[in-house]
Design a protein around this motif. Structure first.
Motif, PDB file in Angstrom:
ATOM      1  N   ASN A 200       9.392  -5.753 -36.286  1.00 43.29           N
ATOM      2  CA  ASN A 200      10.669  -5.230 -35.829  1.00 43.29           C
ATOM      3  C   ASN A 200      10.647  -3.585 -36.111  1.00 43.29           C
ATOM      4  OD1 ASN A 200      13.252  -4.751 -35.362  1.00 43.29           O
ATOM      5  ND2 ASN A 200      14.152  -5.770 -37.070  1.00 43.29           N
ATOM      6  N   ALA A 202      12.986  -1.715 -35.360  1.00 47.15           N
ATOM      7  CA  ALA A 202      14.208  -1.026 -35.528  1.00 47.15           C
ATOM      8  C   ALA A 202      14.546  -1.355 -36.930  1.00 47.15           C
ATOM      9  CB  ALA A 202      15.192  -1.698 -34.456  1.00 47.15           C
ATOM     10  N   VAL A 254      19.912  -6.955 -33.567  1.00 47.24           N
ATOM     11  CA  VAL A 254      18.486  -6.947 -33.145  1.00 47.24           C
ATOM     12  C   VAL A 254      17.584  -8.159 -32.828  1.00 47.24           C
ATOM     13  CG1 VAL A 254      16.144  -5.997 -33.664  1.00 47.24           C
ATOM     14  CG2 VAL A 254      18.190  -4.498 -34.536  1.00 47.24           C
ATOM     15  N   THR A 274      12.462  -3.735 -29.272  1.00 47.19           N
ATOM     16  CA  THR A 274      12.724  -3.167 -30.737  1.00 47.19           C
ATOM     17  C   THR A 274      12.666  -1.584 -30.570  1.00 47.19           C
ATOM     18  OG1 THR A 274      10.818  -3.662 -31.815  1.00 47.19           O
ATOM     19  CG2 THR A 274      12.646  -5.543 -31.990  1.00 47.19           C
ATOM     20  N   LEU A 277      15.754  -0.302 -28.999  1.00 48.85           N
ATOM     21  CA  LEU A 277      16.917  -0.427 -29.774  1.00 48.85           C
ATOM     22  C   LEU A 277      16.719   0.327 -30.759  1.00 48.85           C
ATOM     23  CD1 LEU A 277      17.215  -4.488 -29.891  1.00 48.85           C
ATOM     24  CD2 LEU A 277      18.570  -2.575 -28.574  1.00 48.85           C
ATOM     25  N   SER A 278      15.636   0.821 -31.162  1.00 51.96           N
ATOM     26  CA  SER A 278      15.507   1.849 -32.383  1.00 51.96           C
ATOM     27  C   SER A 278      15.871   3.231 -31.799  1.00 51.96           C
ATOM     28  CB  SER A 278      13.785   2.085 -32.731  1.00 51.96           C
ATOM     29  OG  SER A 278      13.459   3.053 -33.547  1.00 51.96           O
TER      30      SER A 278
END
Length: 817
Positions: A200, A202, A254, A274, A277-278
Motif C-alpha cells: 500500500n 499510500a 484506500v 495506491t 491515491l498517495s
C-alpha cells in the motif's frame, strides 16, 4: 522464532563493521604542531545563552568538535556528531585561522591568537534530535589550550565530555527511541500487507496526515504543559483516539478505492492505484498547510521548489526529565522521560497487536487469510470483510504511531508521498510479514543502525545506507523473512494494466500524423520551444518505460534514476564530446542500471520488484546529492551545447530537431523490437511465465535485456536533457518524475508506442502550458474583493491532477475488463 537470531546476527555484523572512534582525540606528549592538543572554552549567543566548546587539533587540522548548552526546561544538550572528524574531512588551519562548513548544521570560524589562545564563531542549526534543544544559534566563543597530563591514560576523556561507553549508550538510546516510532508504523504495514500481498503506497501519507492532525488538534485545544496532569492526560487521550480514527478511516478508504475494485483480477492495478491515491493525499497535506496558524498567503518560507506540508509544532507535553540525573547515576548520559515513554508505548502496542492477532476472532481470520485466501474462504471466513478490518487496524496503528511521533518530536512528520513509507516496509519485511513482534525488533534495529551511521559515518549518508540495505534484503529474501503463505512462483500478464500492443493501419496513420505535427510545431509556434523540447524528451522516457512495463510487464518505480544519472554523467564528464559519443555513453550508463534491475527481476515478483526499483532510484539520487563534486541540491549549470562534427547546435530550433530525430529513431526501434523475436519473448514472459518457460524462453534473460534497453532509452533522454537544456539537478531522479512517466504510459496505454506519444504530450502540455495559461486567465476574470475568496491556486493542484488521472485511468480500464 528462527528469524530473531538472524536479526541479532545482522545487528552484530553491522556494529562490528563500524570502526571504533573516541569522542576526544588521543593525548600525546609530543604534538607535531604548536596548536595540536585539546582546547576548551566557553561562548554565548546574542541573547545570552551559554555554551561550552571542546576542540581537538591534530596536525594543524580540526580533528574534533564537541559543544554543549542548556536547552529549554533545563535539559542538557550535547552535540557529539563531530567529536571525531574523518581525516580526509578535517579542515586545515592556515595562517592561524580556520573557516569551515562541517555539515548542514554547523559552521565554524576560529582565529588562534597564540599557541594557547583562540576565539571564533559557531553557526549552529540544531533540529529534530531533541525538541528542547532545537534552534538556530550564533555563538561567539573563546578557548584555551589544555595542558596534557602525562600521568593520565592516553585516551582519558576531558571533564564533562562523554567517554566511549557513554557515547555508545547515548547513540543506542537515540536509535531505540527513533526505531520505536518506525516499528509502530511498520506494524500497520505488516498487518495490511499480510492480507492483500500487495504494498500500500499510500500508507506513508496516512501516517503523515495523522501526525498533522495530532499537532493541529493540540494547537486548537491549546494544551499546555502547565495544565493539571489529569487535564493533559484526558486531552491527549482524545487526540490519540482522533488520530487512530483518522488513520483507520483513511486506510479503509484506500482499501475500498484501490484494492476492492481489482481484487482477484490484478496485482499491479492496486499498487498503481495506491500511488495515485498517495498523490491525492499529498495534495490534501498541501491544502492542510494553508489552514495552519503560521501560514502566510503568498509567502513561501521553506526550501524553494519544495511544496509546503503541515509544519506547525506543538509545545513539549511530556515531562522533560533526565532520568540518569534524577536517579543520581554517575554517567554523562541523557535518557529523557520521552525516550522511555516512546519505547514503552511501542512495546505496549506490539503486545496488544500480538494479543489481538492470536486471541480474537478477527485476528485469527487475518492470520488465516495471510496464509491462503482460498483456504480461508473454504472454512467460512468473509475475505472482503476481514481485509477491510485489517486495513482499519493497520490504519489505527498508523494513527497511534503518528500520535507518538508528534508528541516525541513536537512537530508533524515532514515527509509525504509514496516513498515516505518505504522504511516502514523495510522493517516489516525484515521482521517477517504479519509478525508484530518481528516488526518491533527490526524497527528498533533500523533505528540503532541509523544512529550509528549518523555518528560514525555522517548523517547525510544514513538514508543511502538504509536504502542500500533495503535493496540487498529484497535481493536476498524475495518473499521477506518469515514470510509464509502464498508465494507467486510464476506470473501471468496483468490484463488491466498491460494492454495488447496496438497494430494496424489506423494506428500507423495516427503515429505519422503525430510526427508531422511535432515536426512543423516550431515553424508555427513563435515561442514555447523549450516546453516542446521537454515534451519530446519525455516521449523518449515514456517509450523506454513502455518497453519495460507495457511489453515485459515489469513496473520500474525507479526509472528516473537512469534518466538523471546519465544527465549528471553528461554534465560532469562528457558534455564537450561529440553528441554521438555523448548519447552512446548516456545509453551505456542507463543500460548499466538496467542490468542491476534485471538481476533484481530474476529474484523478485512484480510488486516487490517495483518497490526494490523505487529504493534503488532513491539510493542513486541520495548518492548524487551527497557527493561533493555534483553540486548537491543546487545541481550543475552552464553545460556546453551539443555539437556534431565540430558543428555547434546553439539554436533552440536546432536542439529541438536533434531531440525529435532521436525520438523518431527510438519510436521506430520500439516498433521493430515489439514485432521481433525478442519482443515476442518479452510479451510471452509477461503473458504466462510458465508457458514461456515451457517453449524455451529464458524469462530471466529476456527481462534483463528488456530492462537494459528500457533504461538505455532513459539514459539517452538524460544525455539529451543535459546537452540541450544546459542544467541538471537531483530532482531529475525524484520519485515524482518516475510517477509522471508512469502516468504517461498508463494514460496512453501500456504497450502502445503511439499511446506513449499521446500520454507524454498530454501530461507535459497540460502541466507546463495549459495550467499556467488557465491560471493567468482566472486571475484576470476573478472578481476582486468578492465574498467567494481569492483566486484558486490551480498551479498548486498538480499532485491532485496527476493522482486522479492515474487512479481513474486504472479504474476505468478495470471496469472495461
Amino acid at each position: 522464532m528462527k528469524k530473531y537470531p538472524f536479526i541479532l546476527l545482522v545487528f552484530l555484523f553491522l556494529t562490528s563493521c563500524i570502526p571504533v572512534k573516541t569522542v576526544t582525540a588521543v593525548l600525546t606528549s609530543e604534538p607535531s604542531s604548536p596548536l595540536d592538543g585539546q582546547w576548551q572554552g566557553t561562548g554565548s549567543t546574542p541573547d545570552g545563552k551559554s555554551f561550552k566548546v571542546f576542540l581537538t587539533i591534530q596536525n594543524s587540522a580540526l580533528a574534533g568538535l564537541i559543544y554543549n548548552f542548556t536547552g529549554s526546561n533545563g535539559i542538557p544538550c550535547t552535540a557529539i556528531a563531530y567529536g571525531q572528524i574523518p581525516i580526509p574531512n578535517q579542515p586545515k588551519i592556515t595562517n592561524n585561522t580556520l573557516e569551515s562548513v562541517l555539515g548542514d548544521d554547523v559552521t565554524i570560524s576560529a582565529s588562534f591568537e597564540s599557541d594557547s589562545k583562540s576565539a571564533g564563531r559557531l553557526a549552529i542549526q540544531w533540529h529534530d534530535r531533541q525538541p528542547n534543544c532545537n534552534g538556530d544559534y550564533e555563538v561567539t566563543w573563546s578557548a584555551t589550550k589544555q595542558i596534557p597530563q602525562i600521568s593520565q591514560s592516553a585516551n582519558a576523556p576531558k571533564p564533562n565530555a562523554p567517554n566511549l561507553f557513554e557515547t555508545f549508550i547515548q547513540i543506542l538510546i537515540f536509535g531505540l527511541s527513533n526505531g520505536a516510532v518506525l516499528a509502530l508504523n511498520a506494524i500497520g504495514v505488516t498487518l495490511i500487507y499480510s492480507t492483500v500481498r500487495t504494498l500500500n503506497l499510500a500508507h506513508g501519507d496516512v501516517f503523515a496526515l495523522c501526525t498533522a492532525l495530532v499537532t493541529s488538534i493540540i494547537n486548537i485545544i491549546g494544551i499546555k504543559q502547565n495544565w493539571p496532569p489529569m487535564q493533559i492526560a484526558s486531552g491527549l487521550a482524545f487526540v490519540l483516539l482522533s488520530a487512530m480514527g483518522l488513520g483507520a478511516l483513511l486506510s479503509v478508504g484506500v482499501e475500498r478505492l484501490a484494492f476492492a475494485p481489482f481484487r482477484g483480477h490484478s496485482r499491479l492495478a492496486p499498487l498503481i492505484a495506491t500511488l495515485g491515491l498517495s498523490f491525492i493525499l499529498f495534495q490534501g497535506a498541501l491544502v492542510w498547510r494553508t489552514f495552519q496558524g503560521s501560514w502566510i498567503p503568498g509567502e513561501h518560507r521553506s526550501v524553494p521548489g519544495i511544496p509546503e506540508v503541515p509544519t506547525d509544532g506543538i509545545p513539549s507535553l511530556l515531562p522533560e526529565i533526565n532520568l540518569v540525573k534524577t536517579l543520581g547515576l554517575p554517567f554523562n548520559i541523557i535518557i529523557r522521560f520521552s525516550d522511555v515513554f516512546v519505547i514503552l508505548m511501542a512495546f505496549a502496542l506490539v503486545a496488544f497487536a500480538t494479543w489481538f492477532m492470536s486471541k480474537t476472532r478477527t485476528g485469527k481470520a487475518i492470520r488465516a487469510l495471510s496464509q491462503s485466501h482460498q483456504m480461508a474462504e473454504m472454512i467460512g471466513i468473509n475475505v472482503n470483510q476481514t481485509i477491510r478490518r485489517a486495513f482499519a487496524l493497520g490504519g489505527a496503528f498508523a494513527g497511534a504511531a503518528g500520535f507518538i511521533f508528534a508528541l516525541y518530536y513536537s512537530r508533524p512528520f515532514g515527509s509525504h508521498g509514496a516513498q515516505s513509507g518505504l522504511f516502514a516496509f523495510m522493517a516489516a519485511l525484515l521482521g517477517g510479514i504479519g509478525n508484530p513482534i518481528g516488526a518491533l525488533v527490526s524497527g528498533l534495529l533500523i533505528g540503532v543502525v541509523s544512529s550509528l551511521s549518523d555518528y560514525y559515518l555522517t548523517a547525510q549518508w544514513t538514508p543511502a545506507l538504509l536504502l542500500a540495505l533495503l535493496v540487498i534484503l529484497f535481493a536476498w529474501k524475495p518473499t521477506g523473512f518469515g514470510g509464509e503463505g502464498e508465494a507467486e512462483s510464476t506470473t501471468v500478464r496483468d490484463s488491466i494494466i498491460l494492454t495488447a500492443p496496438a497494430q494496424g493501419a489506423g494506428v500507423k496513420r495516427w503515429f505519422i500524423l503525430l510526427l508531422i505535427a511535432l515536426a512543423v510545431a516550431p515553424l508555427v509556434l513563435q515561442s514555447g520551444q523549450i516546453i516542446l523540447r521537454l515534451a519530446v524528451i519525455f516521449i523518449l522516457l515514456t517509450l523506454g518505460l513502455n518497453l519495460a512495463l507495457g511489453i515485459t510487464g515489469m513496473l520500474d518505480l525507479g526509472f528516473a534514476a537512469s534518466f538523471g544519472l546519465a544527465a549528471y554523467i553528461t554534465a560532469l564528464f562528457t558534455s564537450k564530446f561529440d553528441i554521438v559519443l555523448v548519447l552512446i555513453i548516456g545509453a551505456g550508463v542507463g543500460a548499466f542500471l538496467g542490468l542491476l534491475k534485471g538481476l533484481l527481476s530474476q529474484r523478485l515478483r512484480s510488486d516487490f520488484f517495483a518497490v526494490a526499483t523505487l529504493a534503488l532510484g532513491l539510493l542513486v539520487r541520495q548518492v548524487i546529492i551527497n557527493l561533493d563534486f555534483t553540486g548537491g541540491m543546487g545541481g550543475i549549470g552552464g553545460i556546453s551545447a551539443p555539437h556534431f562534427l565540430n558543428l555547434s547546435l546553439l539554436g533552440q530550433t536546432q536542439k529541438y530537431y536533434l531531440v525529435l530525430g532521436i525520438v523518431t529513431l527510438a519510436a521506430w526501434m520500439s516498433h521493430r523490437l515489439i514485432a521481433s523475436r525478442t519482443g515476442c519473448a518479452w510479451i510471452a514472459s509477461s503473458e504466462d511465465e510458465l508457458a514461456a518457460l515451457s517453449v524455451g524462453v529464458d524469462v530471466g534473460r529476456s527481462r534483463t535485456i528488456s530492462l537494459m534497453v528500457s533504461s538505455a532509452l532513459a539514459g539517452i533522454a538524460g544525455a539529451l536533457y543535459a546537452s540541450t537544456l544546459s542544467f541538471v539537478e537531483p530532482d531529475l531522479m525524484a520519485f515524482h518524475v518516475s510517477s509522471m512517466i508512469l502516468t504517461m504510459v498508463i494514460l496512453g496505454g501500456a504497450g502502445n508506442v503511439t499511446g506513449a506519444f499521446v500520454g507524454a504530450l498530454a501530461i507535459i502540455l497540460y502541466d507546463k502550458s495549459i495550467i499556467p495559461q488557465l491560471a493567468d486567465w482566472l486571475a484576470l476574470i476573478w472578481p476582486k474583493d468578492a465574498f467567494i475568496g481569492s483566486v484558486p491556486d490551480i498551479r498548486g493542484a498538480s499532485f491532485f491532477n496527476f493522482g486522479i488521472v492515474l487512479y481513474l485511468t486504472v479504474l476505468l480500464r478495470a471496469r472495461k475488463k
